[in-house]
Enzyme design. Structure first.
Site, PDB file in Angstrom:
ATOM      1  N   ASP A 132      -9.046   4.128  -6.352  1.00  0.00           N
ATOM      2  CA  ASP A 132      -8.528   2.804  -6.743  1.00  0.00           C
ATOM      3  C   ASP A 132      -8.924   1.689  -5.772  1.00  0.00           C
ATOM      4  O   ASP A 132      -8.845   0.518  -6.117  1.00  0.00           O
ATOM      5  CB  ASP A 132      -6.996   2.838  -6.835  1.00  0.00           C
ATOM      6  N   THR A 137      -8.993   7.007  -1.954  1.00  0.00           N
ATOM      7  CA  THR A 137      -8.544   6.756  -3.324  1.00  0.00           C
ATOM      8  C   THR A 137      -9.667   6.110  -4.117  1.00  0.00           C
ATOM      9  O   THR A 137     -10.394   5.265  -3.588  1.00  0.00           O
ATOM     10  CB  THR A 137      -7.287   5.846  -3.431  1.00  0.00           C
ATOM     11  N   GLY A 150      -3.794  12.151  -5.401  1.00  0.00           N
ATOM     12  CA  GLY A 150      -4.836  12.450  -6.389  1.00  0.00           C
ATOM     13  C   GLY A 150      -6.158  12.736  -5.697  1.00  0.00           C
ATOM     14  O   GLY A 150      -6.477  12.115  -4.689  1.00  0.00           O
ATOM     15  N   ARG A 197      -4.853   2.033 -11.262  1.00  0.00           N
ATOM     16  CA  ARG A 197      -3.432   1.717 -11.083  1.00  0.00           C
ATOM     17  C   ARG A 197      -3.197   0.205 -11.144  1.00  0.00           C
ATOM     18  O   ARG A 197      -3.675  -0.410 -12.089  1.00  0.00           O
ATOM     19  CB  ARG A 197      -2.931   2.300  -9.760  1.00  0.00           C
ATOM     20  N   ASP A 209      -1.963   5.731  -0.587  1.00  0.00           N
ATOM     21  CA  ASP A 209      -0.759   5.025  -0.159  1.00  0.00           C
ATOM     22  C   ASP A 209       0.469   5.949  -0.051  1.00  0.00           C
ATOM     23  O   ASP A 209       1.201   5.893   0.936  1.00  0.00           O
ATOM     24  CB  ASP A 209      -0.492   3.898  -1.166  1.00  0.00           C
ATOM     25  N   ASP A 224      -7.261   0.544  -3.320  1.00  0.00           N
ATOM     26  CA  ASP A 224      -6.146  -0.403  -3.260  1.00  0.00           C
ATOM     27  C   ASP A 224      -5.416  -0.428  -1.916  1.00  0.00           C
ATOM     28  O   ASP A 224      -4.270  -0.850  -1.830  1.00  0.00           O
ATOM     29  CB  ASP A 224      -5.157  -0.115  -4.407  1.00  0.00           C
ATOM     30  N   ARG A 261       2.574  15.126  -6.343  1.00  0.00           N
ATOM     31  CA  ARG A 261       4.004  15.251  -6.633  1.00  0.00           C
ATOM     32  C   ARG A 261       4.752  15.564  -5.343  1.00  0.00           C
ATOM     33  O   ARG A 261       4.212  16.207  -4.457  1.00  0.00           O
ATOM     34  CB  ARG A 261       4.267  16.411  -7.584  1.00  0.00           C
TER      35      ARG A 261
HETATM   36  O1  F6P Z   1      -4.617   6.898  -7.755  1.00  0.00           O
HETATM   37  C1  F6P Z   1      -5.659   7.537  -8.402  1.00  0.00           C
HETATM   38  C2  F6P Z   1      -5.382   7.667  -9.878  1.00  0.00           C
HETATM   39  O2  F6P Z   1      -6.490   8.293 -10.482  1.00  0.00           O
HETATM   40  C3  F6P Z   1      -5.054   6.357 -10.597  1.00  0.00           C
HETATM   41  O3  F6P Z   1      -6.175   5.572 -10.839  1.00  0.00           O
HETATM   42  C4  F6P Z   1      -4.347   6.882 -11.827  1.00  0.00           C
HETATM   43  O4  F6P Z   1      -3.438   5.926 -12.334  1.00  0.00           O
HETATM   44  C5  F6P Z   1      -3.607   8.091 -11.302  1.00  0.00           C
HETATM   45  O5  F6P Z   1      -4.244   8.479 -10.102  1.00  0.00           O
HETATM   46  C6  F6P Z   1      -3.574   9.244 -12.257  1.00  0.00           C
HETATM   47  O6  F6P Z   1      -2.817  10.261 -11.697  1.00  0.00           O
HETATM   48  P1  F6P Z   1      -2.679  11.725 -12.311  1.00  0.00           P
HETATM   49  O7  F6P Z   1      -3.792  12.537 -11.739  1.00  0.00           O
HETATM   50  O8  F6P Z   1      -1.339  12.185 -11.848  1.00  0.00           O
HETATM   51  O9  F6P Z   1      -2.781  11.602 -13.798  1.00  0.00           O
END
Ligand code: F6P
Length: 382
Positions: A141, A139, A12, A185, A117, A143, A76
């Site tokens: 997050d 990230t 992301g 997350r 990650d 995390d 993906r």
């Molecule tokens: O890991 C970053 C993040 O924004 C998370 O906080 C969230 O759950 C996820 O990615 C959302 O992913 P996507 O862009 O696939 O909706």
């Protein structure tokens, strides 16, 4: 000896990716005089060797403050288990031999892979196959446990805090409960930090399963003591004690994480029925990932980018740059992945929030602090 490197962004996006790309190109060109190839869309760019572009100083001019990534990204797919649909059937293939071949054809002596990650786990496995790879953690997050902070996180916290400031004023005017769902997350960092900075009354995080009755009681208690509105921050991964997380979509071979979302609506519905106070929901979603990085994230991203280039020069492949205290350091990618950095439910930051009267909805714990706070509130608002 390193002369030519590749750079890619995976997973992301988050504010600060362009600042890393800029730092890598500037350090590699100006200091080491290397050639740099920009690889588009994470590891896909290396599998298909498409849209590869030489990056010079001209290409990275004016991107320091820009959100997103000029190289594109994807969260993906995994080259070790690449999925396609052939004749209606899902076919899983290992495409890493293509990556190894293309690295050779392109003459890349090192690859700087910027990711979270998932991307870094792939980077670790590619390193085991002999790919000269260096990791840069990113990230919103926050995390990843091997680094004190990831860039993008504090910008996401700023964005969420600004949203809370705005929601506060409308909550107060309408005497409503405002529930705000934030990302993160399985880690509650964004919720915790924006919740404290934005003066939330309730913060619900994945690390502390919540009891909805406690949340409702907090809202009612505020009513009794003269505060006719409440602001509730809910992390997307939070769940009620003994209950499930709210999931929008299951993990697939192609998208390896479950898609979280929806807990805000569940919490809001319960609060409204338990308190009979009008309640509204705001899901901040991808607003937290977009836009310009703040000064802190630009600086961290720049330091990470320059340090990653130094690691490549030292041929310290299989390592990731990280922040330790105030210094940039490095750790083997192997140690950096798979151990999530989660909020300590009894750590300093949570305790500070509790001292401020924030309700976490801890289930099954009698909270001495909370009942003494209730007494003071009653006393001051008879
Ligand atoms: O890991 C970053 C993040 O924004 C998370 O906080 C969230 O759950 C996820 O990615 C959302 O992913 P996507 O862009 O696939 O909706």
């Amino acid at each position: 000896m390193v002369r030519k490197i590749g750079i890619s962004t995976g997973g992301g996006d988050c504010p600060g990716l362009n600042a890393v790309i800029r730092a890598v190109v500037r350090a590699a060109r100006l200091h080491y005089r290397w050639d740099i190839i920009g690889i588009e869309d994470g590891f896909d760019g290396l599998i298909y060797a498409r849209n590869l572009k030489p990056l010079g100083l001209v290409n990275i001019a004016g991107i320091l403050h820009r959100g997103g990534t000029i190289l594109g990204t994807t969260n993906r797919g995994n080259p070790f288990r690449h999925t396609t649909v052939e004749d209606g059937k899902t076919v899983v293939k290992d495409l890493t031999p293509k990556i190894l071949e293309n690295i050779k054809i392109l003459g890349l002596d090192a690859i700087i892979s910027i990711g979270g990650d998932g991307t870094l786990s792939i980077a670790r496995d590619l390193y085991k196959l002999g790919v000269p790879i260096i990791g840069v953690p990113k990230t919103i997050d926050n995390d990843l446990s091997a680094t004190d902070l990831t860039f993008g996180f504090t910008t996401a916290v700023n964005t969420a805090t600004e949203a809370l400031d705005k929601l506060h004023t409308t909550a107060e005017s309408h005497h409503r409960v405002m529930v705000v769902e934030v990302m993160g997350r399985d880690a509650g960092w964004i919720a915790l930090e924006c919740g404290i900075a934005g003066g939330a009354d309730v913060i619900l995080i994945p690390e502390i399963p919540f009891d909805i009755d406690k949340v409702a009681n907090k809202v009612k208690q505020r009513q009794i003591t003269g505060s006719r509105f409440s602001v509730v921050v809910v992390a997307e991964g939070a769940s009620p004690a003994g209950g499930e997380r709210a999931i929008l979509a299951k993990a697939t071979e192609d998208y390896e994480n479950v898609r979280l979302g929806g807990i805000g609506y569940r919490v809001a519905q319960s609060i409204e029925s338990l308190t009979e106070i009008e309640t509204r929901v705001t899901v901040l979603g991808h607003l937290q990932r977009g836009g310009s990085p703040n000064a802190f994230d630009r600086l961290l991203a720049t330091r990470f980018g320059a340090a990653a280039v130094d690691l490549a020069a030292e041929e310290k492949f299989g390592y990731m740059v990280c922040l330790k205290g105030r210094r940039i350091d490095s750790v083997p990618i192997e140690e950096a992945v798979g151990q999530p950095n989660r909020v300590d439910p009894h750590g300093q930051v949570v305790t500070t929030a509790e001292r401020m009267g924030v309700e976490f909805g801890r289930s099954g714990e009698t909270d001495q602090e909370e009942s003494s706070q209730d007494d003071i509130l009653q006393e001051e608002n008879p």
